[in-house]
Design an enzyme around this catalytic site. Structure first.
Site, PDB file in Angstrom:
ATOM      1  N   TYR A 155       0.839  -1.212   0.000  1.00 33.86           N
ATOM      2  CA  TYR A 155       0.000   0.000   0.000  1.00 33.86           C
ATOM      3  C   TYR A 155       0.875   1.264   0.000  1.00 33.86           C
ATOM      4  O   TYR A 155       0.649   2.195  -0.790  1.00 33.86           O
ATOM      5  CB  TYR A 155      -0.913  -0.045   1.226  1.00 33.86           C
ATOM      6  N   LYS A 159       1.081   4.209  -2.964  1.00 27.58           N
ATOM      7  CA  LYS A 159       0.716   5.612  -2.737  1.00 27.58           C
ATOM      8  C   LYS A 159       1.908   6.552  -2.979  1.00 27.58           C
ATOM      9  O   LYS A 159       1.725   7.667  -3.481  1.00 27.58           O
ATOM     10  CB  LYS A 159       0.162   5.792  -1.323  1.00 27.58           C
TER      11      LYS A 159
HETATM   12  P1  NAP Z   1     -13.365   2.334   0.716  1.00 24.74           P
HETATM   13  O1  NAP Z   1     -14.411   2.886   1.609  1.00 24.74           O
HETATM   14  O2  NAP Z   1     -12.840   0.960   0.949  1.00 24.74           O
HETATM   15  O3  NAP Z   1     -13.911   2.433  -0.813  1.00 24.74           O
HETATM   16  C1  NAP Z   1     -13.092   2.003  -1.854  1.00 24.74           C
HETATM   17  C2  NAP Z   1     -13.702   2.436  -3.157  1.00 24.74           C
HETATM   18  O4  NAP Z   1     -12.832   2.031  -4.215  1.00 24.74           O
HETATM   19  C3  NAP Z   1     -15.061   1.773  -3.429  1.00 24.74           C
HETATM   20  O5  NAP Z   1     -15.887   2.693  -4.086  1.00 24.74           O
HETATM   21  C4  NAP Z   1     -14.679   0.621  -4.367  1.00 24.74           C
HETATM   22  O6  NAP Z   1     -15.711   0.230  -5.261  1.00 24.74           O
HETATM   23  C5  NAP Z   1     -13.563   1.270  -5.161  1.00 24.74           C
HETATM   24  N1  NAP Z   1     -12.712   0.274  -5.805  1.00 24.74           N
HETATM   25  C6  NAP Z   1     -11.969  -0.701  -5.213  1.00 24.74           C
HETATM   26  N2  NAP Z   1     -11.330  -1.422  -6.170  1.00 24.74           N
HETATM   27  C7  NAP Z   1     -11.688  -0.891  -7.367  1.00 24.74           C
HETATM   28  C8  NAP Z   1     -11.371  -1.210  -8.714  1.00 24.74           C
HETATM   29  N3  NAP Z   1     -10.559  -2.225  -9.016  1.00 24.74           N
HETATM   30  N4  NAP Z   1     -11.916  -0.443  -9.688  1.00 24.74           N
HETATM   31  C9  NAP Z   1     -12.759   0.576  -9.394  1.00 24.74           C
HETATM   32  N5  NAP Z   1     -13.105   0.911  -8.139  1.00 24.74           N
HETATM   33  C10 NAP Z   1     -12.569   0.186  -7.133  1.00 24.74           C
HETATM   34  O7  NAP Z   1     -12.066   3.267   0.652  1.00 24.74           O
HETATM   35  P2  NAP Z   1     -11.811   4.717   1.280  1.00 24.74           P
HETATM   36  O8  NAP Z   1     -11.379   4.538   2.674  1.00 24.74           O
HETATM   37  O9  NAP Z   1     -12.931   5.615   0.962  1.00 24.74           O
HETATM   38  O10 NAP Z   1     -10.509   5.141   0.456  1.00 24.74           O
HETATM   39  C11 NAP Z   1     -10.608   5.874  -0.746  1.00 24.74           C
HETATM   40  C12 NAP Z   1      -9.199   6.256  -1.184  1.00 24.74           C
HETATM   41  O11 NAP Z   1      -8.573   7.023  -0.173  1.00 24.74           O
HETATM   42  C13 NAP Z   1      -8.284   5.061  -1.433  1.00 24.74           C
HETATM   43  O12 NAP Z   1      -7.422   5.332  -2.514  1.00 24.74           O
HETATM   44  C14 NAP Z   1      -7.491   4.964  -0.145  1.00 24.74           C
HETATM   45  O13 NAP Z   1      -6.260   4.337  -0.333  1.00 24.74           O
HETATM   46  C15 NAP Z   1      -7.345   6.430   0.189  1.00 24.74           C
HETATM   47  N6  NAP Z   1      -7.098   6.670   1.610  1.00 24.74           N
HETATM   48  C16 NAP Z   1      -8.004   6.280   2.562  1.00 24.74           C
HETATM   49  C17 NAP Z   1      -7.723   6.548   3.896  1.00 24.74           C
HETATM   50  C18 NAP Z   1      -8.672   6.174   5.002  1.00 24.74           C
HETATM   51  O14 NAP Z   1      -8.304   6.342   6.157  1.00 24.74           O
HETATM   52  N7  NAP Z   1      -9.866   5.708   4.717  1.00 24.74           N
HETATM   53  C19 NAP Z   1      -6.539   7.165   4.250  1.00 24.74           C
HETATM   54  C20 NAP Z   1      -5.643   7.544   3.255  1.00 24.74           C
HETATM   55  C21 NAP Z   1      -5.940   7.293   1.941  1.00 24.74           C
HETATM   56  P3  NAP Z   1     -16.798  -0.911  -4.806  1.00 24.74           P
HETATM   57  O15 NAP Z   1     -17.692  -0.222  -3.801  1.00 24.74           O
HETATM   58  O16 NAP Z   1     -17.489  -1.275  -6.064  1.00 24.74           O
HETATM   59  O17 NAP Z   1     -16.002  -2.019  -4.200  1.00 24.74           O
END
Ligand code: NAP
Length: 247
Positions: A155, A159
């Protein structure tokens, strides 16, 4: 409204941060394509909510790790919207294991979605942005890409790769009316973080000066800022939104 007349695609717009971003862009007047890979019901709910607010919205299903699938999705979006102004590369996954236990498949899967996915989506929309001499690309990175983390070598590498990609693209496209920025959230209240065992979450909170996790809406406001005229002078930036976890 800051984004009246703009069109946007948010990858991973069905849940978590992407969902909040899609709704926030629409609330500022943008028409939004909501990408997802498998959560059709959740994505439909986002689309319906945007339409209720009076904006155009569409489902944009594709696995961003798959280039032909992403290309097909882009054609559908361009057919519906005519052009795309704003691309938010937000889709991402994690698959955590210490390096000795991490197998090659898990390494590849995380890199394929988190890093190749950003390449694929940027690639399929860039020509029409260049033609129109306008584009706003925002890539979701992470504090983990900045500091590394136990059990997250795949991961963190993905990033950090997106952050370096964003800066390179920002330099290449600066003269063409296209800005490319990244947002590096800390720990945000989504399924990704709520799935962490409570004991570990409490330890994380101890390291965050603001003593709480962020909300998806707080991240979404930064995306709106970068995509509106307010953010016109930003390119190649990586916004940290982490409650002070990394200073
Ligand atoms: P999340 O709630 O797990 O949602 C992930 C999203 O990505 C869902 O809409 C999922 O679609 C989509 N997805 C996964 N694999 C995919 C693929 N192969 N093609 C198209 N769509 C795909 O994630 P989140 O926490 O909101 O995170 C969103 C972004 O922010 C990510 O890049 C993550 O690394 C980054 N981020 C998150 C955090 C945190 O604390 N949450 C911190 C830093 C960075 P489905 O619903 O169809 O599965």
């Amino acid at each position: 409204m800051k984004l009246q007349g703009r069109t946007a695609l948010v990858t991973g717009g069905s849940r978590g941060i992407g969902r909040a971003v899609a709704l926030a862009l629409a609330a500022e007047g943008a028409d939004v394509a909501v990408n997802y890979v498998s959560s059709e019901g959740a994505a439909k709910e986002v689309v319906e909510q945007i339409k209720k607010g009076g904006r155009r919205a569409m489902l944009a299903q594709a696995d961003v790790a798959d280039y032909p699938d992403t290309f097909r999705m882009a054609q559908e979006v361009l057919r519906e919207f005519g052009h795309l102004d704003i691309l938010v590369n937000n889709a991402g996954i994690n698959s955590d294991k210490t390096f000795t236990k991490m197998d090659h498949a898990s390494w590849r899967r995380v890199l394929a979605i988190n890093l190749d996915g950003v390449f694929n989506c940027s690639k399929v929309f860039i020509d029409q942005m260049l033609k129109r001499n306008y584009g706003r690309i925002v890539n979701m990175t992470s504090v983990i890409g900045q500091i590394g983390n136990f059990g997250q070598a795949n991961y963190a590498a993905s990033k950090a790769g997106v952050a370096a990609f964003s800066k390179s693209l920002a330099k290449e496209l600066a003269g063409k009316g296209i800005t490319v920025n990244a947002i590096a959230p800390g720990f945000i209240e989504t399924e990704m973080v709520l799935g962490i065992p409570e004991k570990v979450r409490n330890k994380l909170l101890d390291q965050i000066p603001l003593r709480r996790f962020g909300t998806p809406e707080e991240v979404a406001r930064a995306v709106v800022y970068l995509c509106s005229a307010d953010g016109d002078y930003f390119t190649g930036a990586e916004f940290s939104i982490n409650g002070g976890l990394l200073m």
